[in-house]
Scaffold this active site. Structure first.
Site, PDB file in Angstrom:
ATOM      1  N   CYS A  35      28.731  16.094 -15.421  1.00 29.78           N
ATOM      2  CA  CYS A  35      27.521  16.189 -16.206  1.00 29.78           C
ATOM      3  C   CYS A  35      26.786  14.867 -16.106  1.00 29.78           C
ATOM      4  O   CYS A  35      27.361  13.848 -15.743  1.00 29.78           O
ATOM      5  CB  CYS A  35      27.915  16.488 -17.650  1.00 29.78           C
ATOM      6  SG  CYS A  35      26.606  16.269 -18.817  1.00 29.78           S
ATOM      7  N   CYS A  38      28.343  11.971 -17.674  1.00 28.50           N
ATOM      8  CA  CYS A  38      29.423  11.311 -16.943  1.00 28.50           C
ATOM      9  C   CYS A  38      28.869  10.187 -16.080  1.00 28.50           C
ATOM     10  O   CYS A  38      29.449   9.112 -15.997  1.00 28.50           O
ATOM     11  CB  CYS A  38      30.144  12.299 -16.038  1.00 28.50           C
ATOM     12  SG  CYS A  38      30.715  13.753 -16.889  1.00 28.50           S
ATOM     13  N   ASP A 414      -6.601   0.554   4.236  1.00 32.00           N
ATOM     14  CA  ASP A 414      -6.724  -0.462   5.277  1.00 32.00           C
ATOM     15  C   ASP A 414      -7.479   0.145   6.448  1.00 32.00           C
ATOM     16  O   ASP A 414      -7.374   1.330   6.712  1.00 32.00           O
ATOM     17  CB  ASP A 414      -5.317  -0.891   5.702  1.00 32.00           C
ATOM     18  CG  ASP A 414      -5.333  -1.767   6.929  1.00 32.00           C
ATOM     19  OD1 ASP A 414      -5.981  -2.827   6.870  1.00 32.00           O
ATOM     20  OD2 ASP A 414      -4.719  -1.389   7.937  1.00 32.00           O
ATOM     21  N   ASP A 608      -0.987   0.680   7.608  1.00 36.66           N
ATOM     22  CA  ASP A 608      -0.106   1.025   8.723  1.00 36.66           C
ATOM     23  C   ASP A 608       1.223   0.292   8.585  1.00 36.66           C
ATOM     24  O   ASP A 608       2.138   0.472   9.371  1.00 36.66           O
ATOM     25  CB  ASP A 608      -0.758   0.752  10.077  1.00 36.66           C
ATOM     26  CG  ASP A 608      -1.269  -0.670  10.193  1.00 36.66           C
ATOM     27  OD1 ASP A 608      -0.866  -1.508   9.373  1.00 36.66           O
ATOM     28  OD2 ASP A 608      -2.066  -0.940  11.102  1.00 36.66           O
ATOM     29  N   ASP A 612      -0.059  -5.211   6.623  1.00 31.81           N
ATOM     30  CA  ASP A 612      -0.475  -5.075   5.231  1.00 31.81           C
ATOM     31  C   ASP A 612       0.711  -4.756   4.320  1.00 31.81           C
ATOM     32  O   ASP A 612       0.531  -4.279   3.208  1.00 31.81           O
ATOM     33  CB  ASP A 612      -1.579  -4.029   5.093  1.00 31.81           C
ATOM     34  CG  ASP A 612      -1.344  -2.834   5.983  1.00 31.81           C
ATOM     35  OD1 ASP A 612      -0.159  -2.577   6.281  1.00 31.81           O
ATOM     36  OD2 ASP A 612      -2.302  -2.168   6.366  1.00 31.81           O
TER      37      ASP A 612
END
Ligand code: ADP
Ligand code: MG
Length: 717
Positions: A35, A38, A414, A608, A612
């Site tokens: 569960c 747990c 970008d 990309d 960046d």
């Protein structure tokens, strides 16, 4: 360009590694968790150890991902801690054998359980017909108690463990309910409740298992064996025995087992397992190929670069599995709520008993509540969505990111390589003064020799086509957002934008190119302007459609951010009908992301992932396009698109929103279910047997609702 990029990334990694203590991440299998509670116990047990930095326990995967300092704590300490908490860490070699033994044991238990179930079923029908009383009287209570203990011992064991840890779990309350029923002599009722407790456990396990289905399907695609060349002979070996550098042979129709470079042969490769793209690609000598893709036509000989978990496919699987541990705010709220829920239920039960003096109603209250469903409501939906997306080449690294994406209305994009093809062409070569066009290009290409920037590639390509010589620079430095600096024949050569030459006014001939929206590359020698190159890039064809789709989805702030000049950026922004910021350095991009965040906006940044990465990481959701083969992009982004398909961006928004609406429905459903159930039980309208039988309904509801995410995903393209 490939090797350069890898080199700089490795360097960066090494730098990071030396500046921090040497932490290690361990992946520990754990058995016996039934569960969500747990998982929290195991989490606590491990995180209490000195030297453990962080720990995430995955219920579905039955694993813990532990980050630790190996000087302070080791796997044996983890094992002891886990075992003290009442769970098990199987030894890696025996794990498989034990799993099958456990499966066998489970099968026998299931069988016994089936018999028990039939008996109980008879009993339930019996009660309905009013025969239960007589059954209870017919069978001695000792036998009744034995049945209860036999049927319920795994549950009682868990409860006992929790009591020893002074903790209350969902089953604790139910056990109290069972005891209450036994005390008032309703042992048949108690037996039925026990039975449904087990059914509830089973449903919960099944539910988390089902949600992992998509992930398991993905794992099943992993290559198992490879045919390699050893001392001139072709031998088939298990994938574990392949080494970096081995020559792998792939025949038509076979799965490519490793990431690597084609050194001989030609083939058509189906990369759908990674990119989700069904259109095959052509590969030939020099092409990169990826593990788990399929060579449909032609033979290949591949130089092995990466194998198994290190391969692109291996990393995708690992990231998707780890996605389970990146919880968002909604899930944390739900988790917190479920820990308040148990005391609440206990309180209601106490009131029911004190006011109504009805032990059966009290027992019904105790067994009707299902706290685990709250904890399941979010991860089940997230897992379904993330798993289904991974199959289509959308790698989402955590539910957290879907949550942010669903509420985002600001998208920063970008330009170079993301909005444009990233394959600029040199359109003009403009020498100023003595130098010839070819010499200018030759010099620029030599300076750009080691740059990974798409513009550098364009310069090298133009030089190559004109047959210009490219020289080896004596020294090379990249200036991100500006250009490059190189030493050639003891002269300092710079190629870059205006920032590389701030105080010089440019001739009209050059400025005109800029006004046309082209990118200028100024070439200087020892500070003297030798000439300029102009480059133009083609926008991706599917961008306008994707952008208007985003606007339709309610994204009201779309901003192009670029290091390129104002004219080129404005030109493109205008065509697309979006805002822009130009002439940015990489750090300016981060600042812009922050500025929007400071206005309280959830910021999505699309890039990309090459130059960046910091801005992607700063954004609430950083999406990297075309990430296949680029480790940096996969690492930096929160969501990586393996294919360069702009329509995947609006698709992501739709997936995120759909997922969150499923999550909200799951939570709402569980909440209402519990409210109604508790009320009816406290009023004595809902007998304990029905209350217990109704236990697993929310889990099943959550499962059914969440699996819509799997099916709906198949409908959109
Ligand atoms: P973008 O934000 O459009 O992806 P970058 O940050 O990669 O742009 O680069 C910004 C600008 O810096 C480029 O438009 C170019 O003018 C200059 N630049 C960067 N790298 C180089 C290079 N290797 N050679 C020439 N110019 C470069
Ligand atoms: Mg870029």
């Amino acid at each position: 360009m490939g090797p350069d990029r890898h080199m700089s990334e490795t360097e960066r990694r090494t730098k990071q590694a030396t500046s921090q203590p040497a932490y290690q991440t361990l992946d520990v299998p754990i058995q016996g968790m039934d569960c969500v509670e747990c998982t929290r116990h195991v989490e606590r047990a491990i995180s209490d150890l000195a030297g453990v930095v962080s720990v995430e326990v995955l219920l579905g995967a039955e694993r813990a991902v532990v980050r630790l300092n190996p000087d302070q704590v080791g796997i044996s300490d983890l094992r002891v801690a886990v075992e003290n908490a009442g769970y098990r860490v199987p030894a890696p070699e025996t794990a498989l054998a034990e799993r099958s033994a456990a499966q066998y044991a489970r099968r026998i238990l299931t069988l016994l359980f089936g018999v028990f179930a039939i008996l109980i079923f008879v009993v339930v029908i019996g009660e309905w017909l009013g025969l239960l009383e007589s059954v209870s009287r017919l069978i001695p209570w000792q036998l009744g108690l034995t049945i209860i203990l036999l049927g319920g011992y795994p549950v009682f064991l868990n409860v006992l463990r929790a009591v020893r840890r002074k903790e209350v779990i969902a089953h604790t309350l139910m056990t109290v309910g069972v005891i209450a029923a036994v005390i008032v002599g309703e042992w048949a009722t108690a037996a039925v409740v026990v039975f449904f407790m087990r059914v509830g456990d089973f449903v919960e396990r099944y539910t988390s298992d089902r949600a992992r289905h998509a992930i398991r399907d993905l794992t099943a695609l992993s290559p198992q064996k490879a045919r390699i060349l050893r001392q001139g002979d072709e031998v088939e070996v298990p994938i574990e025995e392949v080494n970096v550098g081995d020559l792998v042979i792939v025949r038509p129709g076979e799965k490519i087992p490793v990431d690597g470079e084609v050194v001989a042969g030609q083939a058509t490769v189906d990369q759908a397992s990674i990119t989700g793209e069904s259109m095959p690609v052509e590969v030939e000598t020099g092409s990169q190929v990826y593990a788990a893709t399929i060579a449909t036509l032609g033979n290949l000989r591949i130089h092995t670069r990466r194998i198994g978990p290190a391969s692109t496919f291996g990393r995708v699987i690992k990231l998707v599995e780890e996605a389970e541990s990146r919880r968002g705010g909604v899930q944390r709220t739900a988790d917190r709520f479920s820990s308040y829920f148990l005391p609440l239920v206990a309180g209601i039960a106490a009131l029911t008993f004190l006011i109504g003096r009805d032990p059966l109603a009290t027992a019904a209250v105790l067994v009707v509540a299902c706290s685990c469903s709250f904890a399941l409501a979010t991860p089940i939906a997230m897992l379904a969505s993330i798993g289904a997306s991974a199959r289509r080449g959308l790698l989402i690294k955590g539910g957290k990111h879907l949550e942010s994406l669903a509420q985002a209305h600001t998208v920063l994009i970008d330009k170079t390589g993301t909005l444009t093809l990233g394959e600029p062409q040199i359109t003009d070569v403009i020498p100023l003064g003595e130098i010839s066009e070819d010499d200018l290009l030759s010099l620029a290409a030599s300076a750009e020799r080691y740059s990974e920037h798409p513009l550098a590639e364009a310069v090298r390509l133009a030089a190559f086509h004109r047959g210009c010589m490219i020289q080896e620079p004596e020294r090379f430095e990249a200036a991100p957002g500006i250009g490059v600096l190189a030493w050639i024949d003891s002269h300092e050569i710079k190629v870059g934008n205006r920032r590389s030459l701030p105080d010089t006014s440019l001739p009209a001939l050059v400025l005109e190119k800029e006004r046309q929206g082209k990118t200028l590359l100024l070439v200087t020698r020892d500070g003297e302007l030798l000439g300029a190159l102009a480059a133009a890039d083609t926008p991706r064809a599917d961008v306008p459609k994707a952008i208007s789709e985003l606007k339709r989805l309610g994204v009201d702030e779309l901003v192009l951010i670029s290091g390129d000049n104002r004219y080129a950026t404005a030109n493109l922004a205008h065509k697309l009908g979006v805002d822009f910021h130009a002439e940015l350095l990489p750090e300016d991009k981060i600042a812009i992301v922050r500025r929007y965040q400071d206005q309280g906006r959830t910021v999505v940044m699309i890039g990309d992932g090459v130059n960046d990465a910091p801005a992607l990481a700063q954004a609430d959701v950083g999406i990297a396009m075309g990430a296949v083969g680029s480790d940096v992009a996969i690492e930096a982004a929160h969501i990586a698109l393996m294919r360069e398909d702009w329509m995947h961006i609006p698709l992501l928004f739709r997936i995120a929103r759909r997922t969150m609406s499923v999550v909200k429905l799951n939570i709402g459903f569980t909440l209402i279910y519990n409210l109604v159930g508790l009320t009816l039980a406290a009023w004595g309208i809902l007998p304990p047997i029905l209350a217990a039988a109704a236990q697993s309904i929310p889990d099943l509801g959550i499962l059914a609702n969440s699996s819509r995410l799997l099916h709906q995903a198949k409908q959109d393209t």
